[in-house]
Motif scaffolding. Structure first.
Motif, PDB file in Angstrom:
ATOM      1  N   ASN A 151       0.787  -1.199   0.021  1.00 20.69           N
ATOM      2  CA  ASN A 151       0.120  -0.148  -0.116  1.00 20.69           C
ATOM      3  C   ASN A 151       0.809   1.317   0.077  1.00 20.69           C
ATOM      4  O   ASN A 151       0.451   2.217  -0.355  1.00 20.69           O
ATOM      5  CB  ASN A 151      -1.069   0.017   1.101  1.00 20.69           C
ATOM      6  N   ARG A 207      -7.550  -0.245  -3.214  1.00 18.69           N
ATOM      7  CA  ARG A 207      -6.107  -0.695  -2.818  1.00 18.69           C
ATOM      8  C   ARG A 207      -5.442  -1.269  -3.900  1.00 18.69           C
ATOM      9  O   ARG A 207      -4.192  -1.160  -4.205  1.00 18.69           O
ATOM     10  CB  ARG A 207      -6.384  -1.725  -1.863  1.00 18.69           C
ATOM     11  N   GLN A 211      -1.913  -0.001  -5.608  1.00 19.10           N
ATOM     12  CA  GLN A 211      -0.778  -0.889  -5.656  1.00 19.10           C
ATOM     13  C   GLN A 211      -0.213  -1.554  -7.140  1.00 19.10           C
ATOM     14  O   GLN A 211       0.944  -1.253  -7.378  1.00 19.10           O
ATOM     15  CB  GLN A 211      -1.110  -2.190  -4.930  1.00 19.10           C
TER      16      GLN A 211
END
Length: 416
Positions: A151, A207, A211
């Motif tokens: 993250n 997320r 990423q």
């Protein structure tokens, strides 16, 4: 389920293997799956030199993080070097290993530990191949790596940059590699499954997007974006499409892939790259002092280092020092019900019946002969790969082939 060559033929029916590159996330039985892929190519009439793809084939990280091993470390390393040698001669365009930091990071490692332990595994494989008589510039160009994208976007970018610099130095200074391709760190990245939450699964789309952006900014050559529901099950077709669209938006709309190393020159990214490189080299020095990665793994030291970090991270989440959105902060009373992918008992039974039908129809004498020849090769010092290919073509199952080698090599039991 890929239980025999028949299953592999079904998977690639209508797919010409001279026109695609195939990546297989397989480790302990990697030799068997590669043999099946080669056999499908032979049946299609594809020259083996035209076959392209990657097998993960990284057994050391199994002892560290995933525990899906079969054989003890020494014979496992022998099989890997046999694959290196066989592919250098027979399948030169195939990447023979994808040295994986992904699962090490999933188990709890820091960014610096992910770099260090992954490259240390790479060093161990290179040394094993050289000890087996292979020339570094013959097999090193087909080594590849597999990293995690977590993250912290800028830390992850710096991690990828540091890993590339370190591998170049290792191959040039430690192993005297001469070909530029031998010193290049080619890597695939997957977004972090361990960061996905069962709570508020829609947050996982965000997320995964961040990423994936970190991986692209860090220079990945290949990318896997997770489905939002992978904390619950295999992803649904809809989730897979969203994950794919995430990559396509990055590629075609974001501009992130328009230039190489777009964050180069940033004070923070450059300093963080230097910091991670220095920390990772310190860990590598510690591993060397312990006799190398294999000994560090067999002693349990590597696993202990990762477990310590994982324990501390969990403590931080439970005390609220580390915020996980939707888990320990910003919760909602209830989540909408999600459609999840399920494998039915009927589908499992169908596969069992399929395997039994293969066993009933095959030439059992040919299977027995092929497995006996494989065991004889394993007992000696011949390369086992040609015998595995023969066993696959006789329609021996994955389990039967692995059991033949298990009879010779034994089975690894952690802590025993």
């Amino acid at each position: 389920a890929i239980d025999s060559l028949d299953d592999m033929e079904t998977v690639f029916e209508g797919i010409p293997l001279d026109e695609v590159s195939t990546s297989m996330t397989i480790n302990a039985p990697a030799s068997v799956l590669l043999a099946m892929y080669i056999a499908v190519g032979d049946r299609q009439g594809v020259d083996r030199e035209e076959l392209r793809g990657t097998i993960q084939n990284d057994i050391l990280k199994e002892y560290i993080a995933r525990n899906t091993y079969i054989f003890p470390p020494e014979p496992s390393m022998r099989i890997i070097t046999d694959i290196f040698e066989f592919c250098a001669e027979e399948v030169p365009s195939f990447n023979t290993i994808s040295i994986s930091g992904y699962h090490i990071r999933e188990a709890g490692a820091t960014a610096a530990q992910e770099i260090a332990f992954t490259l240390a595994d790479g060093v161990e494989y290179v040394e094993a191949a050289i000890d087996a008589g292979l020339d570094v510039d013959e097999f090193a160009p087909q080594l590849s790596f597999f990293f995690n994208a977590h993250n912290n976007v800028l830390e992850e970018v710096a991690k990828f940059r540091a890993a590339r610099r370190m591998w170049y130095r290792i191959m040039e200074e430690r192993f005297d590699a001469e070909k530029p391709a031998s010193k290049q760190l080619k890597f695939h990245t997957q977004t972090a499954g361990s960061t996905l939450t069962a709570q508020q699964v829609e947050n996982n789309v965000v997320r995964v997007a961040y990423q994936a952006l970190a991986a692209v900014l860090g220079g990945t050559q290949s990318l896997h974006t997770n489905g939002k529901d992978e904390a619950l099950s295999l992803p649904t077709e809809k989730s897979v499409r969203t994950a794919l669209r995430t990559q396509q938006i990055l590629a075609h709309e974001s501009g992130a892939a328009d230039t190489i190393d777009p964050l180069a020159g940033s004070y923070y990214v450059e300093s963080l790259t230097d910091e991670l490189e220095s920390e990772a080299f310190d860990i590598l020095d510690d591993i060397d002092d312990r006799g190398g990665m294999r000994q560090a793994v067999e002693s349990g030291w590597v696993q202990g280092e990762i477990q310590d970090v994982a324990f501390e991270r969990q403590r931080e989440i439970e005390t609220g020092e580390r915020i996980i959105v939707g888990v320990n902060e910003y919760q909602v009373d209830e989540d909408p019900k999600e459609d999840i992918e399920e494998v039915s008992e009927e589908e499992q039974q169908q596969q069992k019946e399929r395997v039994q039908a293969i066993r009933d129809d095959r030439d059992q004498a040919a299977v027995d002969d092929a497995l006996a020849d494989l065991k004889a090769a394993a007992e000696g010092d011949e390369n086992v790969m040609p015998y595995i290919v023969d066993a696959v073509k006789a329609y021996a199952t994955t389990g039967e082939i692995c059991n033949a080698m298990r009879d010779v090599f034994g089975e690894y039991r952690a802590g025993v």
